[in-house]
Design a protein around this motif. Structure first.
Motif, short mmCIF file in Angstrom:
data_model
loop_
_atom_site.label_atom_id
_atom_site.label_comp_id
_atom_site.label_asym_id
_atom_site.label_seq_id
_atom_site.Cartn_x
_atom_site.Cartn_y
_atom_site.Cartn_z
N ARG A 1 19.28 11.87 38.71
CA ARG A 1 20.00 12.91 37.58
C ARG A 1 18.89 12.82 36.27
N ALA A 2 18.12 11.95 36.43
CA ALA A 2 16.87 12.05 35.42
C ALA A 2 16.12 13.27 35.34
N VAL A 3 16.20 13.63 36.60
CA VAL A 3 15.24 14.90 36.92
C VAL A 3 16.16 16.17 37.14
N GLY A 4 17.42 16.15 37.01
CA GLY A 4 18.21 17.12 36.98
C GLY A 4 18.84 17.42 38.54
N ILE A 5 18.70 16.49 39.36
CA ILE A 5 19.21 16.28 40.77
C ILE A 5 20.73 15.87 40.81
N THR A 6 21.58 16.64 40.76
CA THR A 6 23.08 16.19 40.76
C THR A 6 23.46 16.24 42.23
N PRO A 7 24.88 15.47 42.31
CA PRO A 7 25.11 15.54 43.81
C PRO A 7 25.41 16.84 44.67
N GLY A 8 25.87 17.88 43.61
CA GLY A 8 26.00 19.01 44.16
C GLY A 8 24.93 20.21 44.13
#
Length: 397
Positions: free
Chosen positions: A364-371
């Motif tokens: 999440r810190a690098v913008g990789i969300t689960p979706g």
């Protein structure tokens, strides 16, 4: 970024097609493949002179090879580099730079948004040798200057990043590094030198996974490092002893692929921009990330330092991880592949594949969300790419 040519100098597209490292012996239209582990000498004195470097020539393919020479000659023309080395993979290039230049006690400042394997090298391998690192957040540029230490030897950045497509202002970070005597290394894999030339902004070295757009056919594993001649010479000695050598066959394939790179990148970028614009209006899509979309938070920077937005689009679907996986399962034409930069459109779900080794917080810190879904937009007709994603999106909910 338009290349500036001297009077009478051939344009880059022409150089890529017409540049050969050596004249052919039998009038071959294409440079032959030199599948030889070693090279013979006429006499003992010639062997001594070539081996010592007093005379030009080939000794052993782990050191050099005519196919490797041609590939590097073309890549140097692309990046505006003084010298370079072909590597067995993109990670071999990154590891050679880090292990070849750093010593115990050194410190690396790195952008937080890095390829997953690069993150693993920094966090699990280099610390065993007493080499530390600090991550800097792309969006918090005001904090970077305070993160340099007296022992900081190297700054490593990736722009655009994988897969979040965040950008680093290359002129700005090069200035920070030069003020402190720190080497700047830029991973230019996503942009390719067709769209961005970090050395022109002040970088010391550029690394590539040639596996991606530079090959463009999903055929080879390879890498390259390019830049300042003195640094490359230092790394050449390291690479000769440790052996991360690219095979002559892969060098030959890559060298031929570079002849069409400008045309391919033009189509990749046009298709990617069209797909990004289309995705913004699709039901179930929460957000779309592409550097040349006005909605991208670094759109102005992308326009300043890139010639086009690249061939990668990232978008988030509502419903998190299960919904993202259902989109991939619904694809009928696009391939589910962790690799990118292919002539074929490939799609992956970073949270469960390329960046699965990171914790949820690190992702999440690098913008990789689960979706989040990453699309490497290929060279197919854009309407067919849209149609496949449209039916997958309709069925994902």
């Amino acid at each position: 970024m338009e290349q500036q040519n001297k009077p009478g100098e051939r344009r880059l597209e022409t150089q890529l097609i017409r540049t050969r490292a050596h004249p052919t012996r039998h009038r071959e239209q294409v440079t032959p493949i030199y599948m030889a582990s070693g090279f013979t000498f006429d006499n003992a004195e010639q062997a001594r002179a070539v081996y010592s470097g007093e005379q030009l020539g080939y000794v052993y393919t782990r050191w050099d090879n005519p196919n490797n020479d041609e590939l590097i000659t073309r890549l140097c023309a692309l990046e505006g580099a003084e010298a370079g080395l072909p590597m067995a993979s993109g990670m071999a290039a990154i590891f050679t730079v880090l292990a070849g230049l750093l010593n115990s006690g050194d410190h690396v400042l790195a952008s937080r948004s890095l390829f997953g394997a690069t993150h693993q090298v920094l966090t699990t391998i280099l610390p065993r040798w007493g080499i530390s690192h600090t991550y800097a957040d792309t969006e918090l540029t005001s904090t970077w200057a305070d993160l340099f230490r007296p022992e900081t030897r190297l700054c490593l950045v990736e722009t655009p990043s994988n897969p979040g497509l965040t950008l680093i202002d290359l002129a700005w970070i090069a200035g920070l590094c030069q003020e402190r005597g720190v080497l700047l290394v830029v991973d230019n894999t996503f942009a390719t030198p067709i769209l961005q030339r970090p050395l022109a902004f002040g970088a010391d070295l550029v690394v590539h996974s040639t596996t991606k757009f530079l090959d463009g056919q999903g055929r080879t594993i390879g890498g390259a490092l390019l830049g300042d001649r003195l640094l490359v010479n230092e790394l050449t000695q390291f690479a000769r002893q440790t052996g991360p050598t690219l095979s002559p066959f892969n060098s030959w394939l890559l060298s031929q692929a570079l002849e069409t790179l400008p045309l391919r990148m033009e189509r990749h970028c046009a298709n990617a921009l069209a797909l990004a614009e289309w995705l913004q209006g699709q039901p179930g899509v929460r957000s779309v990330c592409y550097p040349f979309l006005p909605s991208h938070p670094q759109h102005d920077l992308a326009r300043r330092q890139m010639a086009a937005g690249g061939g990668i689009v990232a978008f988030e679907v509502a419903g998190g991880l299960p919904a993202g996986r259902r989109v991939l399962d619904g694809l009928k034409m696009c391939d589910i592949v962790a690799n990118l930069g292919d002539a074929r459109t490939t799609v992956t779900h970073p949270a469960s594949t390329t960046h699965s080794a990171l914790t949820d917080g690190e992702r999440r810190a690098v913008g990789i969300t689960p979706g989040l879904i990453r699309v490497s937009v290929g060279l197919e007709h854009i309407d067919d790419i849209k149609a496949d994603l449209a039916q997958a999106l309709i069925n994902h909910g």
